[in-house]
Enzyme design. Sequence first.
Site, mmCIF file in Angstrom:
data_model
loop_
_atom_site.group_PDB
_atom_site.id
_atom_site.type_symbol
_atom_site.label_atom_id
_atom_site.label_comp_id
_atom_site.label_asym_id
_atom_site.label_seq_id
_atom_site.Cartn_x
_atom_site.Cartn_y
_atom_site.Cartn_z
ATOM 1 N N HIS A 32 39.084 39.224 25.886
ATOM 2 C CA HIS A 32 39.371 38.779 27.247
ATOM 3 C C HIS A 32 39.823 39.979 28.088
ATOM 4 C CE1 HIS A 32 41.259 36.456 30.508
ATOM 5 N NE2 HIS A 32 40.482 35.465 30.105
ATOM 6 N N TYR B 63 43.160 30.118 38.994
ATOM 7 C CA TYR B 63 44.445 30.744 39.298
ATOM 8 C C TYR B 63 45.343 29.678 39.941
ATOM 9 C CZ TYR B 63 41.936 35.225 38.812
ATOM 10 O OH TYR B 63 41.191 36.283 38.351
#
Length: 221
Positions: A187, A67
Site C-alpha cells: 500500500h 477520506y
Amino acid sequence: MTVKIHPSWENVLKNEFEKPYFQELIQFVKQQYQQFTCYPKGSQIFSAFDHCKFDEVKVVIIGQDPYHGAGQANGLCFSVNDGIPFPPSLVNIFKEIQADLGKPFPATGNLERWAMQGVLLLNATLTVRAHEAGSHQKKGWETFTDAVIQKISDNSEEVVFLLWGGFAKKKGLKINRQKHLVLETGHPSPLSANRGLWFGNQHFSQSNNYLKSKGKAEIEW
C-alpha cells in the site's frame, strides 16, 4: 436516495441494484447522511462510475474507504478535491510516478483526469461518516464493489488491475488473470512505503506498456 450512475454502468449493474442488500444499503446511507456529516457529498458517491464509462475501463485501482476529513473525498479512491493538501498515500503515489515516469508533482490531487482516461478509481466502501474511518464498512458496499470488479473481470478484456496492499489483493482474488493484467504491491501509505513495500513497483510504466502492447492508448498519469 436515488442511485444516479452513468447509463453504461446502469445496464451492467441493474440486477445488483434490485437485490435486497442494496436496497438496505441505500436506506442506511440515506439515514446516515440525514443524521451525520458524511463524505463524499451525495452527488459524488458514484463519481468513480460517472467519470469512467464501463466500456472504457482500462485500469482499475482499488482503495478501501473514502477520506473522512472535511472537503477531502470526491468519490474517487486516493483522490482529493482541488485545493486540498495531498494526503500521505497520495504523496507517495506521486513520488512513485515521478521516479517511474519522470513526471513532476501535479498541481492538484484531484484524479478526475485519470478517471476520464479510463481509470476506475474504486473504493471498496463508497461512503464514510466524518472523522470515523471504516464507519460505513460491512453495510453492503463491499458486496456491491465485489460485484463491480467481477463484472469487469467477466465482461471486459485486457484490463489492468492495480492491487495495492493486502486489502486490495484479497478483493481482487477472483479476477480472471488469463485475460487481464494484475499487478500487486504494498500500500502507498507511509506505514507500508517506509518498510520498502511500495516504492520501485513501476506500476505506472508497466500499465502503460501493457496497454500499448494491446493497441490501447496509454494513461497520462
